[in-house]
Design a protein around this motif. Structure first.
Motif, PDB file in Angstrom:
ATOM      1  N   GLU A  96      43.205 115.203 -21.424  1.00  8.58           N
ATOM      2  CA  GLU A  96      42.764 116.356 -20.642  1.00  8.58           C
ATOM      3  C   GLU A  96      43.864 116.791 -19.670  1.00  8.58           C
ATOM      4  O   GLU A  96      44.691 115.989 -19.237  1.00  8.58           O
ATOM      5  CB  GLU A  96      41.516 116.002 -19.829  1.00  8.58           C
ATOM      6  N   THR A  97      43.826 118.059 -19.312  1.00  5.00           N
ATOM      7  CA  THR A  97      44.645 118.583 -18.223  1.00  5.00           C
ATOM      8  C   THR A  97      43.735 119.403 -17.322  1.00  5.00           C
ATOM      9  O   THR A  97      42.711 119.926 -17.784  1.00  5.00           O
ATOM     10  CB  THR A  97      45.796 119.476 -18.743  1.00  5.00           C
ATOM     11  N   PRO A  98      44.064 119.502 -16.036  1.00  7.85           N
ATOM     12  CA  PRO A  98      43.168 120.234 -15.126  1.00  7.85           C
ATOM     13  C   PRO A  98      42.906 121.673 -15.549  1.00  7.85           C
ATOM     14  O   PRO A  98      41.855 122.230 -15.228  1.00  7.85           O
ATOM     15  CB  PRO A  98      43.918 120.173 -13.786  1.00  7.85           C
ATOM     16  N   GLY A  99      43.819 122.290 -16.291  1.00  4.70           N
ATOM     17  CA  GLY A  99      43.628 123.681 -16.686  1.00  4.70           C
ATOM     18  C   GLY A  99      43.010 123.863 -18.046  1.00  4.70           C
ATOM     19  O   GLY A  99      42.979 124.993 -18.567  1.00  4.70           O
ATOM     20  N   ASP A 100      42.506 122.798 -18.647  1.00  2.00           N
ATOM     21  CA  ASP A 100      41.903 122.891 -19.979  1.00  2.00           C
ATOM     22  C   ASP A 100      40.683 123.811 -19.974  1.00  2.00           C
ATOM     23  O   ASP A 100      39.982 123.947 -18.965  1.00  2.00           O
ATOM     24  CB  ASP A 100      41.452 121.507 -20.454  1.00  2.00           C
ATOM     25  N   THR A 101      40.429 124.419 -21.132  1.00  2.00           N
ATOM     26  CA  THR A 101      39.150 125.094 -21.348  1.00  2.00           C
ATOM     27  C   THR A 101      38.182 124.046 -21.871  1.00  2.00           C
ATOM     28  O   THR A 101      38.290 123.593 -23.008  1.00  2.00           O
ATOM     29  CB  THR A 101      39.278 126.234 -22.375  1.00  2.00           C
ATOM     30  N   HIS A 157      34.828 121.812 -23.093  1.00  2.00           N
ATOM     31  CA  HIS A 157      33.619 121.968 -23.903  1.00  2.00           C
ATOM     32  C   HIS A 157      32.473 122.293 -22.942  1.00  2.00           C
ATOM     33  O   HIS A 157      32.197 121.513 -22.025  1.00  2.00           O
ATOM     34  CB  HIS A 157      33.355 120.667 -24.667  1.00  2.00           C
ATOM     35  N   PRO A 158      31.798 123.433 -23.102  1.00  2.00           N
ATOM     36  CA  PRO A 158      30.851 123.890 -22.065  1.00  2.00           C
ATOM     37  C   PRO A 158      29.772 122.871 -21.716  1.00  2.00           C
ATOM     38  O   PRO A 158      29.506 122.624 -20.536  1.00  2.00           O
ATOM     39  CB  PRO A 158      30.245 125.155 -22.684  1.00  2.00           C
ATOM     40  N   LEU A 159      29.148 122.280 -22.728  1.00  2.00           N
ATOM     41  CA  LEU A 159      28.046 121.366 -22.457  1.00  2.00           C
ATOM     42  C   LEU A 159      28.556 120.087 -21.798  1.00  2.00           C
ATOM     43  O   LEU A 159      27.945 119.569 -20.852  1.00  2.00           O
ATOM     44  CB  LEU A 159      27.299 121.052 -23.756  1.00  2.00           C
ATOM     45  N   ARG A 160      29.691 119.574 -22.276  1.00  2.00           N
ATOM     46  CA  ARG A 160      30.279 118.374 -21.673  1.00  2.00           C
ATOM     47  C   ARG A 160      30.609 118.611 -20.203  1.00  2.00           C
ATOM     48  O   ARG A 160      30.284 117.792 -19.327  1.00  2.00           O
ATOM     49  CB  ARG A 160      31.546 117.982 -22.442  1.00  2.00           C
ATOM     50  N   ALA A 161      31.261 119.731 -19.924  1.00  2.00           N
ATOM     51  CA  ALA A 161      31.636 120.044 -18.545  1.00  2.00           C
ATOM     52  C   ALA A 161      30.409 120.172 -17.653  1.00  2.00           C
ATOM     53  O   ALA A 161      30.392 119.672 -16.512  1.00  2.00           O
ATOM     54  CB  ALA A 161      32.462 121.332 -18.516  1.00  2.00           C
ATOM     55  N   GLN A 162      29.366 120.804 -18.175  1.00  2.00           N
ATOM     56  CA  GLN A 162      28.143 120.986 -17.384  1.00  2.00           C
ATOM     57  C   GLN A 162      27.492 119.648 -17.071  1.00  2.00           C
ATOM     58  O   GLN A 162      27.066 119.389 -15.933  1.00  2.00           O
ATOM     59  CB  GLN A 162      27.173 121.879 -18.156  1.00  2.00           C
TER      60      GLN A 162
END
Length: 698
Positions: free
Chosen positions: A388-393, A395-400
């Motif tokens: 991962e990098t801080p500027g990654d897009t 995965h919506p559900l994972r991030a939530q």
């Protein structure tokens, strides 16, 4: 000569006469049944009070007796009469009419006994197949009173299919035969058997068939009927013949029915169900439908138990099914349930998300089928495996879900943390890799030499204070702890210490003035060794097939210019850990539980990053130990400002143990956090002792 001829004639007469008598008796009983409908005037008399059940038994007895007198496979005149005069189709029509009342039960019983007791392959005859399909059509118009007989009829059919899997595609033909449109491979006349493997590509039917019948019976209020129906579905799904599996996966509504019922049961669970009640429930079993669910311990428990029980059945079905059937079921579950139902609920910004997350945690706990678990893991976390990098897009559900571990609502945070802990318990390599390991591959958290060092990474939370400058950093540690002066030639960037030194480092983290377990005559960290051993062994067993390395990746093979990012998941956990003195007790227990589980994994990078206090960290990086050091520094400053801190701390520990009644006092959250912190350090020491040092060179 005449005597021999007379004997032959006498033998012929003796052989022929019983046959004629049987046929006449068979016809007489059949006419007695049909005559009832011409002669009866009282329509209120139920079927069991007429002579129809007795005559049906006589028909069956005659057919069985005739079979015993003839060579195997040879149809006698009674059986020929039954086939030629479409007796079974007529009985199916009478059963559909349900006149007299209870006639459907009598017809189902007769069909079950006939197919079960006759050795003749009756299902190879077109007239029998038509009659069976007509009777299966009635399952869509179930009255409820004949569940037992319908289950018995379906069980006999499944038994015949188990003996000859080639029958399944034809039994699933449904209306295509009943309406006179012959499907490819259907028998052309009474004696022609089905060609093996035909009719497997028929499109799904909406009409009732054997699968529809069995799925409907799975919801019967009679537990034995429901269990038998589920066992028969397992039997059909597990057939090894590819043509049968293809017809079940593509030529029936099995996948749609299973998934549709799953979605309906999930939607029936009340939206406001308390997450604590959901997570306190035991694992459900598809064999014990509804057992213990109706005690009303909390609203919605029965609905939740039914959902989890059905999910367990679908999971069992996928585990034992033919690969074609298993893939079709998992694909339908992902599309209709995961994406169609779960995803919108999990992504919504609502306090009801806590309940949905808790139910999802219960669902994760139920799953054992690798195919279903794999789709769920990818659905929740995404397929990404690169660092991962801080500027990654993201995965919506994972991030939530990860963001909710640090939610303003403690209930949502608690439910989300429980979900991730349950995921980490599952035997799936992608969970640990996606959440943590992919960010530790390059070991960029280690300090390199000046010629190897990459660009420094700043941490806004460090406030310019290095660990060595922290006045509490060396408090209670060995004299040389944390010092990088004059390293020995054998020292390495990972700074690995002996197991005893690692254990001592964690035990000495909490200063004596903040410890209270010794005052309560409680055991030391050794009380955690047994649980730590069980957890480490479970992690080793589940990760054994994953091919994890035994030793850390050599630094010379790691790219030196990579800036370390701990990843979204560890960042949230470390942030939560840094606020352990200001968080609710239950939340602290859950955060430390997730970190303990991560520390128990046998991957050398996880062991190094979470359990090695002697790491020479790169600038701006933090490890679990460095986070704990910061917390201890903050703790000692805060305790100095609290009068009678040690006495109050001891009282809070006694309250947590139930030794004294709870009472309100200042700084209760702080003192509870200190107790959790002390116990967490003891648990980490026990895990480090059980695991020992990672093998091999750095």
């Amino acid at each position: 000569m005449l005597s021999r001829l007379g004997a032959l004639l006498q033998q012929a007469v003796e052989t022929r006469e019983p046959s004629v008598d049987l046929l006449e008796a068979f016809i007489e009983h059949w006419r007695g049944i049909t005559g009832y409908y011409l002669e009866t005037t009282d329509e209120s008399v139920p079927a069991r009070q007429t002579d129809i059940p007795w005559r049906l038994r006589q028909l069956l007895d005659i057919l069985v007796h005739e079979q015993r007198q003839r060579p195997p496979g040879d149809a006698g005149p009674c059986l020929e009469f039954l086939l030629r005069h479409k007796v079974l189709e007529t009985l199916g029509t009478l059963g559909k009419a349900e006149y007299p009342a209870g006639m459907r039960q009598q017809v189902l019983l007769f069909f079950s006994r006939l197919l079960g007791q006759l050795q003749q392959p009756l299902l190879h005859y077109l007239s029998v197949l038509r009659a069976v399909q007509k009777l299966l059509q009635l399952s869509g118009d179930r009255l409820g009173s004949e569940d037992k007989e319908e289950a018995q009829f379906a069980a006999v059919l499944c038994s015949k299919i188990q003996q000859d899997p080639g029958l399944l595609p034809h039994i699933l033909q449904g209306k295509s035969i009943l309406n006179g449109r012959r499907a490819p491979g259907s028998p052309r006349d009474e004696g022609l058997e089905h060609p093996p493997g035909s009719a497997a590509s028929s499109p799904p039917r909406r009409d009732s068939d054997l699968v529809t019948c069995l799925v409907g019976l799975c919801s019967s209020k009679k537990s034995r009927v429901a269990l038998k129906a589920r066992e028969n579905l397992l039997l059909l799904a597990g057939l090894s013949q590819e043509a049968a599996a293809t017809s079940l996966a593509r030529g029936s509504a099995l996948c749609q029915l299973l998934t549709g019922h799953l979605c309906d049961l999930y939607s029936a669970v009340p939206a406001g169900t308390d997450p604590a009640d959901v997570l306190a429930m035991d694992k459900a079993s598809w064999r014990s439908q509804g057992d213990g669910a109706g005690d009303g311990s909390f609203p919605g428990k029965e609905s939740l138990a039914e959902f989890l029980s059905w999910l367990d059945f679908v999971d069992e079905l996928v585990m034992g099914a033919h690969p074609l059937v298993a893939d079709a079921i998992t694909e339908a579950v992902e599309e209709k349930f995961f994406q169609g139902i779960l995803q919108p609920q999990l992504l919504q910004m609502s306090e009801l998300a806590a309940g949905a997350t808790a139910v999802l945690t219960g669902a994760v706990r139920q799953l054992r089928a690798p195919a279903l678990l794999h789709r769920l893991v990818l659905f929740l976390l995404g397929p990404q495996r690169h660092p991962e990098t801080p500027g990654d897009t993201p995965h919506p559900l994972r991030a939530q879900l990860i963001e909710r571990c640090d939610h303003l609502c403690d209930e949502i945070s608690l439910a989300s943390l429980r979900l991730f802990e349950e995921l980490l318990r599952k035997p799936h390599e992608h969970v640990a890799h996606n959440l943590v390991l992919r960010n530790l591959e390059a070991r960029a958290y280690l300090q390199r030499g000046p010629e190897e060092r990459g660009p420094p990474e700043t941490d806004p939370e460090e406030d310019g204070l290095d660990l060595e400058e922290d006045p509490y950093f060396t408090d209670g540690f060995p004299d040389n702890f944390g010092s990088s002066k004059n390293p020995s030639p054998a020292s390495t960037p990972s700074g690995k210490g002996q197991v005893s030194e690692v254990v001592s480092s964690f035990l000495c983290l909490v200063p004596e003035e903040a410890k209270t377990s010794s005052c309560m005559e409680e055991g030391g960290y050794d009380t955690y060794v047994h649980d730590a051993l069980a957890m480490v062994q479970a992690c080793r067993a589940s990760s054994a097939p994953w091919g994890w390395p035994l030793s850390p990746r050599p630094l010379d093979s790691c790219h030196p210019g990579v800036a370390f990012y701990e990843g979204h998941f560890l960042k949230v956990l470390f942030d939560r850990m840094s606020r352990i003195l200001d968080q609710p007790y239950s939340l602290n227990l859950q955060v430390t539980s997730v970190l303990s589980h991560l520390a128990a994994f046998p991957h050398p990078h996880l062991h190094e990053y979470l359990l090695d206090p002697y790491l020479n960290l790169a600038p701006g990086c933090r490890s679990l130990f460095s986070v704990l050091v910061r917390v201890i520094g903050d703790l000692m400053q805060r305790l100095q400002r609290v009068p009678h801190a040690r006495a109050k701390l001891l009282l809070v520990r006694q309250q947590l143990l139930g030794l004294v009644p709870g009472e309100q006092m200042d700084h209760t959250v702080l003192f509870k956090g200190v107790v959790v912190l002390e116990e967490f350090c003891k648990e980490l020491a026990a895990i480090a002792l059980v695991k020992g040092p990672p093998e091999g060179p750095p």
